[in-house]
Enzyme design. Structure first.
Site, PDB file in Angstrom:
ATOM      1  N   ASP A 262      28.805  51.610  48.782  1.00  0.00           N
ATOM      2  CA  ASP A 262      29.313  52.080  47.770  1.00  0.00           C
ATOM      3  C   ASP A 262      29.534  53.818  48.187  1.00  0.00           C
ATOM      4  O   ASP A 262      28.713  54.154  49.020  1.00  0.00           O
ATOM      5  CB  ASP A 262      28.619  52.270  46.425  1.00  0.00           C
ATOM      6  CG  ASP A 262      29.442  52.450  45.325  1.00  0.00           C
ATOM      7  OD1 ASP A 262      30.044  51.512  44.639  1.00  0.00           O
ATOM      8  OD2 ASP A 262      29.680  53.550  44.949  1.00  0.00           O
ATOM      9  N   ALA A 291      34.839  52.913  51.367  1.00  0.00           N
ATOM     10  CA  ALA A 291      34.896  51.464  51.594  1.00  0.00           C
ATOM     11  C   ALA A 291      36.040  51.224  52.833  1.00  0.00           C
ATOM     12  O   ALA A 291      35.454  50.112  53.631  1.00  0.00           O
ATOM     13  CB  ALA A 291      35.389  50.843  50.327  1.00  0.00           C
ATOM     14  N   ASP A 311      35.000  44.436  45.016  1.00  0.00           N
ATOM     15  CA  ASP A 311      35.203  44.811  43.720  1.00  0.00           C
ATOM     16  C   ASP A 311      35.584  46.278  43.275  1.00  0.00           C
ATOM     17  O   ASP A 311      34.807  47.114  42.726  1.00  0.00           O
ATOM     18  CB  ASP A 311      33.946  44.159  42.964  1.00  0.00           C
ATOM     19  CG  ASP A 311      34.180  44.347  41.349  1.00  0.00           C
ATOM     20  OD1 ASP A 311      35.305  44.195  40.867  1.00  0.00           O
ATOM     21  OD2 ASP A 311      33.000  44.405  40.837  1.00  0.00           O
ATOM     22  N   CYS A 351      40.419  45.050  38.593  1.00  0.00           N
ATOM     23  CA  CYS A 351      40.382  45.323  37.157  1.00  0.00           C
ATOM     24  C   CYS A 351      41.593  45.907  36.739  1.00  0.00           C
ATOM     25  O   CYS A 351      41.433  46.707  35.532  1.00  0.00           O
ATOM     26  CB  CYS A 351      38.989  45.858  36.785  1.00  0.00           C
ATOM     27  SG  CYS A 351      38.915  47.598  37.647  1.00  0.00           S
TER      28      CYS A 351
END
Length: 406
Positions: A262, A291, A311, A351
Site C-alpha cells: 500500500d 502499486a 483492490d 469500486c
C-alpha cells in the site's frame, strides 16, 4: 407552484411543492427511481429559493403527488426521494427507517460490525452509517441529512444502543451538495485507539478518526472469504491492501505467507497491528510504495504468488474519467498477471460507479492478454448483503470483484 420553507419543514401540509416537467419520466419515480435532476423539474425562482435540505412534495406535471423528497436546488440532483408516500419526515419516520435497516443486519451478522445504513437502498438517500461495536460513523452526504444530523444521531443511539456517534465529512458527495468537510463527534466520545474488528476469522484495526472513509471497508467481506479459500496453504500478495483486507483474511484461512502492499504507511501499520493481534506476524510482511511501481519491481525480481489481489481505489469515479480509468484497470491487470504462479489466481476489483461489469471485465481481460496469460473466470463477487443494491440505481452496484485462474 412552490412556497419557500425552512429545512425543518417536515409536515406534509405546509411544505413546498416541486413539479416535474411534462417530458420527465414520472413512471420511473413511481417504480422506485430515487433521484430527480434539475433538467426534469420546473426550476422557477421559488424552487431555486428553497433552502437546501428542505422536505417537499414532488408532483407530476398534472399535479398528482408522487413522493416525499428532500430538496437541494444547488445540486444537480435537486430532489432525492425519501418516501413514495406523502408523509411527515420526523423522529418517528427516522426511527422506523433505522429499525428496518438494523433488522436486516442483525439477521445477517452475529457481531455488531457492519454497514448499518447504505444510502438509497435503505431509504436514506446520501447517508452512510457504519457500525463498529458501540460506535457509529455517519457520512451525511446529502443536505437533508446534514440539516437533521442531531436528530438522526439521537435516533441512531436510541434504536441501536450505541453510545458514540461520529460524523465523517470525507465523502466527495458533500462538496457536490455544498456541505462542509468538518468531522465531528455527535454523541459520546471518539475512540482514542483503533477499534479491533473481527471478520472471517481475521482481526482488523479500524482507525475511525484518521483512517480512510469510515475506517474500514465492510463491502469486501464476502470476497475476502472467497479469496482466503484460494490462498489456503499458499502465498498471497494483497496490493492496495489498506489495513490488510484480503491478506489478513487469507492468513486466518491458512495461507502460508502474505505480503501487503500500500502507499500509506499508517494503513500498513494498522495491517501489521492486525497480524500481531492474530498471532500470525511470522507469516506476514508489508511493502510501502506506489502499486504500479511495486508490481513492476516484483516482476523484475521474478517472484510468483499463488494468489495476487489488486483492490485499487476508484479509477473511474465519474463518466468523464471512464476511459482513463479503464486504461488504469487494464494496466493493473497487465502488471499483476505475470506475478501469478501457473494455475494460480488473480483477483481484480473495482469500486468505480462509472465502470460497469462489462467494461471492467473487458479492461481486465485486455491486460491479462497483453501479459501473455490465459485466464478463465471462476467467480464474480459484489458487495456484501449489508450493502444492498437498489435495482433502480445502477450506482448502488458499484463493487465488482473478478476471480480468474491463470
Amino acid at each position: 407552484m412552490t412556497t419557500s420553507a425552512s429545512p425543518d419543514s417536515g409536515s406534509a401540509s405546509d411544505r413546498p411543492v416541486l413539479r416535474l416537467l411534462p417530458k420527465a419520466n414520472a413512471r420511473a419515480i413511481r417504480r422506485g427511481a430515487p433521484w430527480v435532476f434539475d433538467n426534469e423539474l420546473v426550476m422557477d425562482r421559488r424552487t431555486r429559493g428553497i433552502a437546501p435540505g428542505t422536505i417537499a412534495t414532488l408532483e407530476d406535471h398534472e399535479r398528482k403527488p408522487l413522493a416525499t423528497v428532500a430538496v437541494n436546488p444547488g445540486s444537480k440532483i435537486v430532489a432525492r426521494v425519501l418516501d413514495r408516500e406523502i408523509v411527515e419526515v420526523g423522529t418517528d419516520w427516522l426511527r422506523a427507517k433505522v429499525a428496518k435497516a438494523l433488522s436486516l443486519r442483525e439477521r445477517l451478522y452475529d457481531a455488531p460490525f457492519y454497514r448499518l445504513i447504505h444510502a438509497e437502498a435503505d431509504g436514506f438517500p446520501g447517508v452512510i452509517v457504519d457500525r463498529f461495536g458501540d460506535t457509529l460513523v455517519v457520512q451525511p452526504n446529502a443536505a437533508w441529512a446534514d440539516v437533521r444530523l442531531p436528530e438522526l444521531a439521537d435516533v441512531l443511539a436510541e434504536v441501536t444502543g450505541c453510545t458514540n456517534i461520529l460524523k465523517n465529512a470525507s465523502g466527495r458527495g458533500r462538496a457536490l451538495e455544498g456541505l462542509d468537510d468538518a468531522d465531528a463527534v455527535l454523541l459520546g466520545v471518539a475512540p482514542d485507539a483503533p477499534v479491533p474488528v473481527v471478520m472471517n476469522g481475521a482481526t482488523y484495526m479500524a482507525d475511525l478518526t484518521g483512517g480512510q472513509k469510515t475506517g474500514l471497508f465492510y463491502d469486501q467481506r464476502d470476497n475476502h472469504a472467497f479469496a482466503a479459500r484460494l490462498a489456503a496453504e499458499g502465498s498471497m500478495i494483497d496490493v492496495f491492501s489498506h489495513v490488510g483486507g484480503f491478506g489478513l483474511a487469507a492468513l486466518a484461512g491458512g495461507a502460508r505467507e502474505v505480503l501487503c502492499v500500500d502507499g500509506s504507511a499508517p494503513a500498513l501499520e494498522l495491517a501489521q497491528a492486525g497480524a500481531d493481534a492474530m498471532g500470525v506476524a511470522d507469516r506476514f510482511a508489508t511493502r510501502q510504495g506506489d502499486a504500479f511501481d511495486t508490481l513492476t519491481a516484483l516482476q523484475e525480481e521474478g517472484v510468483r504468488y499463488d494468489v495476487v489481489v489488486c483492490d485499487p481505489p476508484a479509477f473511474a469515479p465519474s463518466k468523464q474519467a471512464l476511459d482513463k480509468g479503464l486504461r488504469a484497470y487494464e494496466r493493473i491487470a497487465r502488471l499483476a498477471a505475470p506475478l501469478v504462479a501457473e494455475d494460480g489466481y488473480l483477483v481484480l476489483c473495482s469500486c468505480s460507479h462509472a465502470a460497469d461489469m462489462t467494461a471492467f471485465t473487458g479492461a481486465c481481460l485486455r491486460g491479462i492478454g497483453r501479459a501473455g496469460r490465459r485466464a478463465v473466470l471462476i467467480h464474480t463477487g459484489q458487495a456484501g448483503a449489508d450493502h444492498p443494491l437498489l435495482p433502480q440505481l445502477a450506482e448502488s452496484g458499484y463493487l465488482k470483484a473478478l476471480f480468474f485462474r491463470l
